[in-house]
Write an enzyme that holds these catalytic residues in place. Structure first.
Site, PDB file in Angstrom:
ATOM      1  N   GLU A  60       0.820  -1.210   0.000  1.00  0.00           N
ATOM      2  CA  GLU A  60       0.000   0.000   0.000  1.00  0.00           C
ATOM      3  C   GLU A  60       0.856   1.264   0.000  1.00  0.00           C
ATOM      4  O   GLU A  60       0.500   2.255  -0.648  1.00  0.00           O
ATOM      5  CB  GLU A  60      -0.935  -0.009   1.209  1.00  0.00           C
ATOM      6  CG  GLU A  60      -2.126  -0.946   1.068  1.00  0.00           C
ATOM      7  CD  GLU A  60      -1.743  -2.411   1.163  1.00  0.00           C
ATOM      8  OE1 GLU A  60      -2.491  -3.265   0.638  1.00  0.00           O
ATOM      9  OE2 GLU A  60      -0.683  -2.716   1.760  1.00  0.00           O
ATOM     10  N   HIS A 129     -10.350  -6.081   9.077  1.00  0.00           N
ATOM     11  CA  HIS A 129     -10.817  -5.779   7.724  1.00  0.00           C
ATOM     12  C   HIS A 129     -12.203  -5.151   7.687  1.00  0.00           C
ATOM     13  O   HIS A 129     -12.810  -5.057   6.619  1.00  0.00           O
ATOM     14  CB  HIS A 129     -10.848  -7.067   6.878  1.00  0.00           C
ATOM     15  CG  HIS A 129      -9.515  -7.695   6.666  1.00  0.00           C
ATOM     16  ND1 HIS A 129      -8.835  -8.347   7.667  1.00  0.00           N
ATOM     17  CD2 HIS A 129      -8.726  -7.780   5.568  1.00  0.00           C
ATOM     18  CE1 HIS A 129      -7.688  -8.807   7.203  1.00  0.00           C
ATOM     19  NE2 HIS A 129      -7.593  -8.464   5.931  1.00  0.00           N
TER      20      HIS A 129
END
Length: 325
Positions: A60, A129
């Site tokens: 990321e 998540h």
């Protein structure tokens, strides 16, 4: 107008902007051959080729860093992170670089890129998540944070975000991709930084965004049917800049306010909104401002426990009745 899904609306916006501006390109994990985690970019690799639809490594920080560099170089990248939870790995790039480069360069170096990501729980993806972290980023000067709840707004706001000269965090919700709504054919945009009254009412104001807009509209219909109460529902749509003028105008009419969001209450955006309502329209309030948030716990994996960790329509219904009393 044709009725399409939230997923299709976002996909249409991406295709139209790719076709309109050769500087626009996409990058992210599995967005090419796989078509994206939620199938938003399915078929894009075949249509636009590897130069404009770039699969990236699982990093990321690298994705966001490369997007920032490309934007500084004159391109218009649209980077995708599979989930807002993973944005924590790139938080330095987002907060200390993307949001500040224009300011630190004295206005000489704009960073026009969009960071698409997915927020929220409800799919049994566990504590790491399923978080709703968009309110964190709404605190950061230099960032634009967009959070559409309908297909119409998703397409129009994404097109505005891609044309925006500043970095935009474009937050989608995992439970909204199948939601259907009317979307005009052809080019249109929705202005960034403008809240929208989704339902008119006179008795109480409900403020929501993303998934909770659906809850608010469901509860408003139920209140009208069962209690004769007409709730006005305001969809924030953009979290930074935060447009609260429609909220203030609504509270002046209804004299009551309830805010609902999926984020934790401690440090959530609901506290900021409640504080601003108190500051600006205190004299019009006939009851304290109420807030409905997720409880301050990590998101459970078990389905029954996960449902207890998310705001529900029944909870919102009861809270509205409480403020009316």
């Amino acid at each position: 107008m044709p009725e399409i899904t939230y997923r299709e609306a976002i996909s249409q916006a991406l295709q139209e902007e790719l076709n309109a501006d050769e500087r626009v390109f996409l990058m992210g994990e599995d967005i090419g051959a796989y078509g994206g985690s939620y199938a938003v970019t399915k078929g894009f690799l075949e249509a636009y080729g590897e130069k404009r639809v770039r699969d990236t490594p699982i990093s990321e920080e690298a994705i966001v860093g490369c997007a920032i560099g490309a934007a500084m170089g004159g391109l218009k990248p649209i980077a995708e992170l599979m989930t807002i939870n993973f944005s924590l790995l790139a938080m330095d790039q987002i907060v200390n670089n993307a949001a500040k480069i224009l300011y630190m360069s004295g206005g000489q170096v704009p960073v026009p890129f969009v960071l698409r990501t997915v927020s929220g729980g409800g799919l049994q993806l566990g504590a790491q998540h399923s978080q709703s972290l968009e309110s964190w980023y709404a605190q950061v000067p230099g960032l634009v944070v967009v959070a559409p709840a309908t297909p119409y707004d998703a397409k129009g706001l994404l097109k505005s975000a891609i044309r925006e000269p500043n970095p935009v965090l474009f937050v989608e919700h995992s439970l909204l991709y199948r939601v259907r709504g009317e979307v005009p054919e052809g080019d249109y945009t929705v202005p960034i930084g403008e809240a929208d009254v989704k339902r008119e009412g006179k008795d109480v104001t409900i403020v929501a965004y993303l998934r909770t807009l659906g809850l608010a509209l469901e509860v408003a219909d139920r209140l009208a049917r069962e209690e004769g109460v007409e709730a006005e529902v305001v969809d924030l749509r953009t979290l930074r800049p935060l447009d609260l003028e429609p909220v203030f105008a609504s509270v002046k009419k209804t004299n009551r306010a309830v805010i609902v969001e999926d984020a934790w209450q401690t440090g959530g955006l609901s506290g900021e909104i409640a504080g601003r309502i108190q500051d600006e329209v205190f004299d019009w309030l006939d009851a304290p401002v109420k807030r409905l948030n997720a409880p301050d716990v990590p998101m459970p994996y078990a389905r029954n426990l996960e449902q207890l960790a998310l705001p529900t329509a029944d909870q919102l219904y009861d809270l509205v009745l409480e403020t009316l009393q």
